[in-house]
Design a protein around this motif. Structure first.
Motif, short mmCIF file in Angstrom:
data_model
loop_
_atom_site.label_atom_id
_atom_site.label_comp_id
_atom_site.label_asym_id
_atom_site.label_seq_id
_atom_site.Cartn_x
_atom_site.Cartn_y
_atom_site.Cartn_z
N LYS A 107 0.83 -1.21 0.00
CA LYS A 107 0.00 0.00 0.00
C LYS A 107 0.87 1.26 0.00
CE LYS A 107 -3.68 2.15 2.68
NZ LYS A 107 -4.52 2.06 3.87
N LEU A 108 1.92 1.27 0.83
CA LEU A 108 2.82 2.43 0.90
C LEU A 108 3.60 2.61 -0.41
CD1 LEU A 108 4.13 2.03 4.54
CD2 LEU A 108 2.67 3.86 3.69
N LEU A 109 4.07 1.51 -0.99
CA LEU A 109 4.81 1.61 -2.25
C LEU A 109 3.92 2.06 -3.40
CD1 LEU A 109 7.20 -1.48 -2.15
CD2 LEU A 109 7.81 0.94 -2.05
N THR A 110 2.68 1.61 -3.41
CA THR A 110 1.75 2.06 -4.44
C THR A 110 1.53 3.57 -4.34
OG1 THR A 110 0.66 -0.09 -4.46
CG2 THR A 110 -0.57 1.76 -5.38
N ALA A 111 1.33 4.05 -3.13
CA ALA A 111 1.15 5.49 -2.93
C ALA A 111 2.41 6.26 -3.34
CB ALA A 111 0.81 5.78 -1.47
N TYR A 112 3.58 5.73 -2.98
CA TYR A 112 4.85 6.38 -3.32
C TYR A 112 5.06 6.42 -4.84
CZ TYR A 112 9.89 7.15 -3.65
OH TYR A 112 11.13 7.63 -3.97
N ASN A 113 4.79 5.32 -5.51
CA ASN A 113 4.98 5.26 -6.96
C ASN A 113 3.98 6.11 -7.72
OD1 ASN A 113 7.25 3.64 -6.96
ND2 ASN A 113 6.05 1.77 -6.87
N ASN A 114 2.86 6.47 -7.11
CA ASN A 114 1.86 7.30 -7.77
C ASN A 114 2.02 8.79 -7.47
OD1 ASN A 114 0.50 5.26 -9.16
ND2 ASN A 114 -0.64 4.70 -7.34
N LEU A 115 2.99 9.15 -6.61
CA LEU A 115 3.25 10.56 -6.35
C LEU A 115 3.81 11.23 -7.60
CD1 LEU A 115 4.98 10.59 -2.85
CD2 LEU A 115 2.76 11.54 -3.43
N LEU A 116 3.38 12.43 -7.87
CA LEU A 116 3.87 13.16 -9.03
C LEU A 116 5.19 13.85 -8.71
CD1 LEU A 116 0.64 14.90 -10.34
CD2 LEU A 116 1.72 12.83 -11.22
N PHE A 117 6.12 13.81 -9.67
CA PHE A 117 7.33 14.60 -9.55
C PHE A 117 6.94 16.07 -9.73
CE2 PHE A 117 9.32 10.61 -11.04
CZ PHE A 117 10.27 10.46 -10.04
N LYS A 118 7.67 16.97 -9.10
CA LYS A 118 7.34 18.39 -9.20
C LYS A 118 7.63 18.94 -10.60
CE LYS A 118 8.04 19.43 -4.36
NZ LYS A 118 8.86 20.12 -3.38
N ILE A 119 8.75 18.55 -11.17
CA ILE A 119 9.16 19.12 -12.45
C ILE A 119 8.53 18.39 -13.63
CG2 ILE A 119 11.16 19.53 -13.95
CD1 ILE A 119 12.81 19.90 -11.38
N LYS A 120 8.50 17.06 -13.59
CA LYS A 120 8.05 16.28 -14.75
C LYS A 120 6.54 16.15 -14.85
CE LYS A 120 12.22 13.50 -14.72
NZ LYS A 120 12.80 12.19 -14.62
N GLN A 121 5.80 16.42 -13.78
CA GLN A 121 4.34 16.27 -13.76
C GLN A 121 3.92 14.86 -14.18
OE1 GLN A 121 2.18 18.44 -12.42
NE2 GLN A 121 3.99 19.55 -11.82
N ALA A 122 4.70 13.88 -13.75
CA ALA A 122 4.38 12.47 -13.99
C ALA A 122 4.82 11.68 -12.77
CB ALA A 122 5.10 11.96 -15.23
N SER A 123 4.21 10.54 -12.56
CA SER A 123 4.59 9.72 -11.42
C SER A 123 5.66 8.71 -11.83
CB SER A 123 3.36 8.97 -10.89
OG SER A 123 2.94 7.99 -11.82
N ARG A 124 6.25 8.06 -10.84
CA ARG A 124 7.24 7.02 -11.12
C ARG A 124 6.60 5.89 -11.93
NH1 ARG A 124 8.62 9.37 -6.56
NH2 ARG A 124 10.81 9.66 -6.09
N LEU A 125 5.39 5.55 -11.58
CA LEU A 125 4.68 4.48 -12.30
C LEU A 125 4.49 4.85 -13.77
CD1 LEU A 125 3.22 1.76 -12.17
CD2 LEU A 125 1.16 3.00 -11.56
N GLU A 126 4.07 6.06 -14.04
CA GLU A 126 3.86 6.50 -15.42
C GLU A 126 5.17 6.50 -16.20
OE1 GLU A 126 0.13 9.54 -14.59
OE2 GLU A 126 2.16 10.32 -14.65
N LEU A 127 6.25 6.97 -15.59
CA LEU A 127 7.55 6.99 -16.27
C LEU A 127 8.06 5.58 -16.52
CD1 LEU A 127 9.28 9.94 -14.43
CD2 LEU A 127 8.27 9.94 -16.71
N PHE A 128 7.79 4.67 -15.58
CA PHE A 128 8.20 3.28 -15.76
C PHE A 128 7.42 2.63 -16.91
CE2 PHE A 128 7.68 -1.25 -14.76
CZ PHE A 128 9.00 -1.65 -14.79
#
Length: 72
Positions: A48-69
């Motif tokens: 649950k914590l990793l899912t929330a972390y991976n869905n956080l948006l980067f400030k500059i890229k306006q995309a999440s880790r999951l989206e970039l992956f």
């Protein structure tokens, strides 16, 4: 294939270490004072914590880790 840093010239080593630190900070710190009675319960909370972390948006890229992956 994921190759975070090469063995002989680790220019990206600091970036990788920082990413590991951030992931550790987002998962371990919230769990450190909790008590779990089964491995399954702990794994569910970590997931649950990793899912929330991976869905956080980067400030500059306006995309999440999951989206970039998923793009790469």
């Amino acid at each position: 294939m994921i190759n975070p840093t090469s063995g002989y010239s680790p220019q990206d080593k600091a970036l990788v270490e920082n990413a590991v630190h951030l992931a550790y900070q987002r998962t371990y710190y919230p769990l450190r004072k909790m008590i779990f009675f089964s491995q399954n319960e702990l794994n569910k909370k970590i997931r649950k914590l990793l899912t929330a972390y991976n869905n956080l948006l980067f400030k500059i890229k306006q995309a999440s880790r999951l989206e970039l992956f998923q793009i790469s």
